[in-house]
Design a protein around this motif. Sequence first.
Motif, PDB file in Angstrom:
ATOM      1  N   HIS A  53     -25.254   0.697  49.638  1.00  0.00           N
ATOM      2  CA  HIS A  53     -25.280   0.284  48.231  1.00  0.00           C
ATOM      3  C   HIS A  53     -23.993   0.792  47.585  1.00  0.00           C
ATOM      4  O   HIS A  53     -23.560   1.921  47.848  1.00  0.00           O
ATOM      5  CB  HIS A  53     -26.485   0.874  47.495  1.00  0.00           C
ATOM      6  CG  HIS A  53     -27.807   0.433  48.057  1.00  0.00           C
ATOM      7  ND1 HIS A  53     -28.597  -0.517  47.449  1.00  0.00           N
ATOM      8  CD2 HIS A  53     -28.478   0.820  49.181  1.00  0.00           C
ATOM      9  CE1 HIS A  53     -29.697  -0.694  48.168  1.00  0.00           C
ATOM     10  NE2 HIS A  53     -29.650   0.113  49.225  1.00  0.00           N
ATOM     11  N   ILE A  54     -23.382  -0.030  46.745  1.00  0.00           N
ATOM     12  CA  ILE A  54     -22.121   0.353  46.099  1.00  0.00           C
ATOM     13  C   ILE A  54     -22.248   0.221  44.585  1.00  0.00           C
ATOM     14  O   ILE A  54     -22.599  -0.852  44.078  1.00  0.00           O
ATOM     15  CB  ILE A  54     -20.946  -0.531  46.576  1.00  0.00           C
ATOM     16  CG1 ILE A  54     -20.819  -0.513  48.102  1.00  0.00           C
ATOM     17  CG2 ILE A  54     -19.639  -0.060  45.937  1.00  0.00           C
ATOM     18  CD1 ILE A  54     -19.753  -1.459  48.627  1.00  0.00           C
ATOM     19  N   PHE A  55     -21.982   1.322  43.892  1.00  0.00           N
ATOM     20  CA  PHE A  55     -21.829   1.278  42.436  1.00  0.00           C
ATOM     21  C   PHE A  55     -20.341   1.111  42.141  1.00  0.00           C
ATOM     22  O   PHE A  55     -19.501   1.819  42.715  1.00  0.00           O
ATOM     23  CB  PHE A  55     -22.351   2.564  41.798  1.00  0.00           C
ATOM     24  CG  PHE A  55     -23.847   2.654  41.752  1.00  0.00           C
ATOM     25  CD1 PHE A  55     -24.553   2.196  40.648  1.00  0.00           C
ATOM     26  CD2 PHE A  55     -24.554   3.185  42.825  1.00  0.00           C
ATOM     27  CE1 PHE A  55     -25.939   2.278  40.606  1.00  0.00           C
ATOM     28  CE2 PHE A  55     -25.935   3.273  42.794  1.00  0.00           C
ATOM     29  CZ  PHE A  55     -26.635   2.815  41.683  1.00  0.00           C
ATOM     30  N   VAL A  56     -20.003   0.181  41.254  1.00  0.00           N
ATOM     31  CA  VAL A  56     -18.608  -0.089  40.924  1.00  0.00           C
ATOM     32  C   VAL A  56     -18.381   0.198  39.444  1.00  0.00           C
ATOM     33  O   VAL A  56     -18.983  -0.437  38.571  1.00  0.00           O
ATOM     34  CB  VAL A  56     -18.228  -1.547  41.235  1.00  0.00           C
ATOM     35  CG1 VAL A  56     -16.768  -1.795  40.863  1.00  0.00           C
ATOM     36  CG2 VAL A  56     -18.459  -1.861  42.701  1.00  0.00           C
ATOM     37  N   LEU A 110     -17.579  -6.745  52.901  1.00  0.00           N
ATOM     38  CA  LEU A 110     -18.350  -5.511  53.023  1.00  0.00           C
ATOM     39  C   LEU A 110     -19.842  -5.823  53.125  1.00  0.00           C
ATOM     40  O   LEU A 110     -20.351  -6.693  52.406  1.00  0.00           O
ATOM     41  CB  LEU A 110     -18.094  -4.603  51.820  1.00  0.00           C
ATOM     42  CG  LEU A 110     -16.679  -4.041  51.666  1.00  0.00           C
ATOM     43  CD1 LEU A 110     -16.543  -3.296  50.330  1.00  0.00           C
ATOM     44  CD2 LEU A 110     -16.325  -3.115  52.824  1.00  0.00           C
ATOM     45  N   PRO A 111     -20.588  -5.140  54.010  1.00  0.00           N
ATOM     46  CA  PRO A 111     -22.027  -5.409  54.167  1.00  0.00           C
ATOM     47  C   PRO A 111     -22.802  -5.324  52.857  1.00  0.00           C
ATOM     48  O   PRO A 111     -23.666  -6.157  52.587  1.00  0.00           O
ATOM     49  CB  PRO A 111     -22.469  -4.323  55.156  1.00  0.00           C
ATOM     50  CG  PRO A 111     -21.239  -4.007  55.940  1.00  0.00           C
ATOM     51  CD  PRO A 111     -20.104  -4.134  54.976  1.00  0.00           C
ATOM     52  N   ALA A 112     -22.523  -4.327  52.031  1.00  0.00           N
ATOM     53  CA  ALA A 112     -23.243  -4.173  50.773  1.00  0.00           C
ATOM     54  C   ALA A 112     -22.999  -5.357  49.849  1.00  0.00           C
ATOM     55  O   ALA A 112     -23.901  -5.803  49.132  1.00  0.00           O
ATOM     56  CB  ALA A 112     -22.820  -2.874  50.084  1.00  0.00           C
ATOM     57  N   VAL A 113     -21.770  -5.881  49.857  1.00  0.00           N
ATOM     58  CA  VAL A 113     -21.436  -7.030  49.018  1.00  0.00           C
ATOM     59  C   VAL A 113     -22.179  -8.264  49.514  1.00  0.00           C
ATOM     60  O   VAL A 113     -22.746  -9.042  48.729  1.00  0.00           O
ATOM     61  CB  VAL A 113     -19.915  -7.269  49.007  1.00  0.00           C
ATOM     62  CG1 VAL A 113     -19.577  -8.520  48.195  1.00  0.00           C
ATOM     63  CG2 VAL A 113     -19.182  -6.047  48.438  1.00  0.00           C
ATOM     64  N   LYS A 114     -22.210  -8.474  50.825  1.00  0.00           N
ATOM     65  CA  LYS A 114     -22.911  -9.626  51.389  1.00  0.00           C
ATOM     66  C   LYS A 114     -24.408  -9.595  51.081  1.00  0.00           C
ATOM     67  O   LYS A 114     -25.035 -10.635  50.877  1.00  0.00           O
ATOM     68  CB  LYS A 114     -22.683  -9.668  52.903  1.00  0.00           C
ATOM     69  CG  LYS A 114     -21.258 -10.014  53.315  1.00  0.00           C
ATOM     70  CD  LYS A 114     -21.135 -10.042  54.836  1.00  0.00           C
ATOM     71  CE  LYS A 114     -19.746 -10.455  55.263  1.00  0.00           C
ATOM     72  NZ  LYS A 114     -19.598 -10.476  56.753  1.00  0.00           N
ATOM     73  N   LYS A 115     -24.984  -8.397  51.050  1.00  0.00           N
ATOM     74  CA  LYS A 115     -26.425  -8.259  50.788  1.00  0.00           C
ATOM     75  C   LYS A 115     -26.753  -8.247  49.291  1.00  0.00           C
ATOM     76  O   LYS A 115     -27.927  -8.202  48.904  1.00  0.00           O
ATOM     77  CB  LYS A 115     -26.947  -6.967  51.425  1.00  0.00           C
ATOM     78  CG  LYS A 115     -26.901  -6.968  52.945  1.00  0.00           C
ATOM     79  CD  LYS A 115     -27.386  -5.626  53.482  1.00  0.00           C
ATOM     80  CE  LYS A 115     -27.313  -5.575  55.002  1.00  0.00           C
ATOM     81  NZ  LYS A 115     -27.750  -4.265  55.546  1.00  0.00           N
ATOM     82  N   GLY A 116     -25.725  -8.264  48.447  1.00  0.00           N
ATOM     83  CA  GLY A 116     -25.968  -8.226  47.011  1.00  0.00           C
ATOM     84  C   GLY A 116     -26.395  -6.867  46.503  1.00  0.00           C
ATOM     85  O   GLY A 116     -27.034  -6.762  45.445  1.00  0.00           O
ATOM     86  N   GLN A 117     -26.037  -5.828  47.236  1.00  0.00           N
ATOM     87  CA  GLN A 117     -26.423  -4.469  46.849  1.00  0.00           C
ATOM     88  C   GLN A 117     -25.240  -3.751  46.196  1.00  0.00           C
ATOM     89  O   GLN A 117     -24.849  -2.647  46.573  1.00  0.00           O
ATOM     90  CB  GLN A 117     -26.942  -3.705  48.073  1.00  0.00           C
ATOM     91  CG  GLN A 117     -28.233  -4.312  48.602  1.00  0.00           C
ATOM     92  CD  GLN A 117     -28.768  -3.624  49.843  1.00  0.00           C
ATOM     93  OE1 GLN A 117     -29.916  -3.827  50.213  1.00  0.00           O
ATOM     94  NE2 GLN A 117     -27.969  -2.820  50.507  1.00  0.00           N
ATOM     95  N   VAL A 118     -24.682  -4.437  45.216  1.00  0.00           N
ATOM     96  CA  VAL A 118     -23.552  -3.919  44.444  1.00  0.00           C
ATOM     97  C   VAL A 118     -23.958  -3.870  42.980  1.00  0.00           C
ATOM     98  O   VAL A 118     -24.523  -4.835  42.454  1.00  0.00           O
ATOM     99  CB  VAL A 118     -22.303  -4.799  44.630  1.00  0.00           C
ATOM    100  CG1 VAL A 118     -21.166  -4.290  43.752  1.00  0.00           C
ATOM    101  CG2 VAL A 118     -21.876  -4.832  46.091  1.00  0.00           C
ATOM    102  N   TYR A 119     -23.650  -2.761  42.309  1.00  0.00           N
ATOM    103  CA  TYR A 119     -24.103  -2.555  40.934  1.00  0.00           C
ATOM    104  C   TYR A 119     -22.894  -2.255  40.048  1.00  0.00           C
ATOM    105  O   TYR A 119     -22.274  -1.196  40.168  1.00  0.00           O
ATOM    106  CB  TYR A 119     -25.108  -1.400  40.875  1.00  0.00           C
ATOM    107  CG  TYR A 119     -26.136  -1.479  41.984  1.00  0.00           C
ATOM    108  CD1 TYR A 119     -27.193  -2.376  41.917  1.00  0.00           C
ATOM    109  CD2 TYR A 119     -26.013  -0.669  43.128  1.00  0.00           C
ATOM    110  CE1 TYR A 119     -28.124  -2.461  42.948  1.00  0.00           C
ATOM    111  CE2 TYR A 119     -26.924  -0.744  44.157  1.00  0.00           C
ATOM    112  CZ  TYR A 119     -27.976  -1.651  44.067  1.00  0.00           C
ATOM    113  OH  TYR A 119     -28.882  -1.751  45.093  1.00  0.00           O
ATOM    114  N   ASN A 168     -11.882  -9.548  44.255  1.00  0.00           N
ATOM    115  CA  ASN A 168     -11.730 -10.911  44.772  1.00  0.00           C
ATOM    116  C   ASN A 168     -11.080 -10.951  46.149  1.00  0.00           C
ATOM    117  O   ASN A 168     -10.840 -12.030  46.695  1.00  0.00           O
ATOM    118  CB  ASN A 168     -10.895 -11.760  43.798  1.00  0.00           C
ATOM    119  CG  ASN A 168     -11.643 -12.040  42.505  1.00  0.00           C
ATOM    120  OD1 ASN A 168     -12.874 -12.036  42.479  1.00  0.00           O
ATOM    121  ND2 ASN A 168     -10.907 -12.266  41.435  1.00  0.00           N
ATOM    122  N   SER A 169     -10.788  -9.793  46.709  1.00  0.00           N
ATOM    123  CA  SER A 169     -10.132  -9.753  48.012  1.00  0.00           C
ATOM    124  C   SER A 169     -11.125 -10.099  49.119  1.00  0.00           C
ATOM    125  O   SER A 169     -12.336  -9.881  49.000  1.00  0.00           O
ATOM    126  CB  SER A 169      -9.542  -8.366  48.264  1.00  0.00           C
ATOM    127  OG  SER A 169     -10.574  -7.400  48.412  1.00  0.00           O
TER     128      SER A 169
END
Length: 660
Positions: free
Chosen positions: A592-595, A615-624, A608-609
């Motif tokens: 999970h990634i907090f930004v 990144l796995p977390a980005v693909k799974k939608g686990q970004v906050y 946008n890169s």
Amino acid sequence: MKLNDHILLWNHVFIQVLDVRHKKMGKEEELRSYRLPASAFLFTLRGSARVRLDDSIHRVERFHVLHGGKGMCLSVITDDVLEYYIILYKATLALTCRKEIAQLLEKENPFQNQYAFAPHYPLPLYDKVKLLEQEWRKASGLGKLHVKVLFQQFVYELLQQLYRQGIEPLKPDLVVQAVAYIREYSSRSMTLESIAEELQCSTGHLSRLFKNKMHTSPIHYLGQVRIDRAAQLLMETDATLQEIAEIVGYLDAHSLSRSFKKYKGLSPVRFKNERQHHVRKQDQDMPQKMLTYALQQTSSTRYTDIDYQYQYNVEGDLFMHGRVKITAMMIMLCLSLMLGACSAPANTNGSSQSEANSTTTASNGDGQATVQAKTRTVSTLKGDVEVPANPKRVASDQYMGHLLKLGIIPVGVRSFMLNEAWIDKSGYPKEKLVGIKDLGEFPMNLEKLTVLQPDLIIGSIEKNIDSYQKVGTTVFLPYWEGESTPGPLDKFRRISEIFGKEKEAEQWITEYENKVAEARKKIDGIVKDGETVSIVQVANKSVYVLAAEGGNYGSPTIYQMLKLPPTKKALHMKEGFENISLEVLPEYTGDHIFVYGSEDDGANQVLNSELWKGLPAVKKGQVYMYGSFSEKGDEFVMEDPYSLELQLDTIVNILLAHKK
């Protein structure tokens, strides 16, 4: 220095002649700021010139001798054609010398001394130096040996004449030389040892002199010079942190950011945002300021944290009018205090106790007398400080939210405090803030501070404490310790201890921890067992990863309060963050990634890169996504109780929104 001591030291050193040159300079020709690479003799034959060695200016004509030590700055401006010899040499103390010889060299060091004189008998010196230069040019083994002999003869003749004529060598100001050297070569790799070697002294001797005169160490001063230059480049250019780091003397942007927080009290990005906001605000207020100047004919000064000098406005004499008013107010204040002291009742009990230990008598509900102390002792990193037991006029360059939560409304704070983002979001009554005076940026404006007559000042940056102490009782409480920040709850406890309000602090902490426990129940299961969490901050096209301990921008709320599991990288960061390149980001990200700062300038280049999208977390939608620097930041910038409450609500709401 006594002649015998001078000769004694010459007899106990190994001399190496490094260069001998015969030079001519044309009329009105200049040699500017040549830093002597070794100890040097200058012997003039004909002509005239003005010669400067560091801060000493000499008028030389034919047959003059000058001596300067390694690191001294030599400048020459000729009045006529100048012909001279220059001899560069190095003196090294023999390893087998007695201890007293080494101590004498440390104290006197004639090889670094400066002197200039016209010898009464110049021709014997001329014969020696002419032959010396001729032998030097031969560059043969036997010639080099002869060079040493001739140089010793030259020195012997020179010392005899020097002391016969009563010439007193001038000991160089090592601190002035060190400051000049540091400022000139601050972008180079530099250590205390290399500075001392350049100035031909020991590290201990240099450190002692430097601290006595500059009240800081040479390396700390080097850091100040570099960070001041970095701050200037931040405001004047759009250079990246990496580019600035390389030009001011740091290995990378991470090292620069780390030191910037140590010296300025805030990150480079936040520093730039605050200053730009301040400039925009000044521009917006300009019409009103111009009207004020036209009606009142006054002007103001701004106290900067870069050069500690007052910057004058262009109104010229108008400043003097304002300064006289300030000075008059300060004089009246001093007279009032003196008169108050004179008119106070005398101590009739014969006690020798100081004000710091004095007490007042009050009565409790049963009519019994109780004793209340007027002052209390607070332990700080700069020693114990006697502070008022119940200060009424507090000024602070940090911690406004902490003070307000304890029921203390300061009389003056740093500009940024008055515009903190939590003020609008928390619903704190703005009418209670109306009387708080704006004391400018770091360091707080000393004239405004003096007018407020604070009975207690809280400073968060060590270099500003001495200035604050001239105004009133000051407590040093660093917001940053080293390169990281202590936990937010510890910060609140430390503030409360200054005012004896530990109970009030613990009461709020208990309430807050109960809210945290409820929040953990609400988000339970969003981050599954075995999964990890990382916090990424994107700013000005740079990528930062926040540490599990010692970080900020929401890191304590996410890791320490909500107990979300950090990655191994986050656990093992020595400082509160790491500045990394985009290429290595996958090594730092968890499940999970907090930004933080996703909507700020430069964030899109990262988000946008292709690397980010993969990144796995980005693909799974686990970004906050949360937070933004914006003009005045948000609730994640500070770590006071109000900000912590808002941070908790924000993070929990973001996670719950993803859960749905």
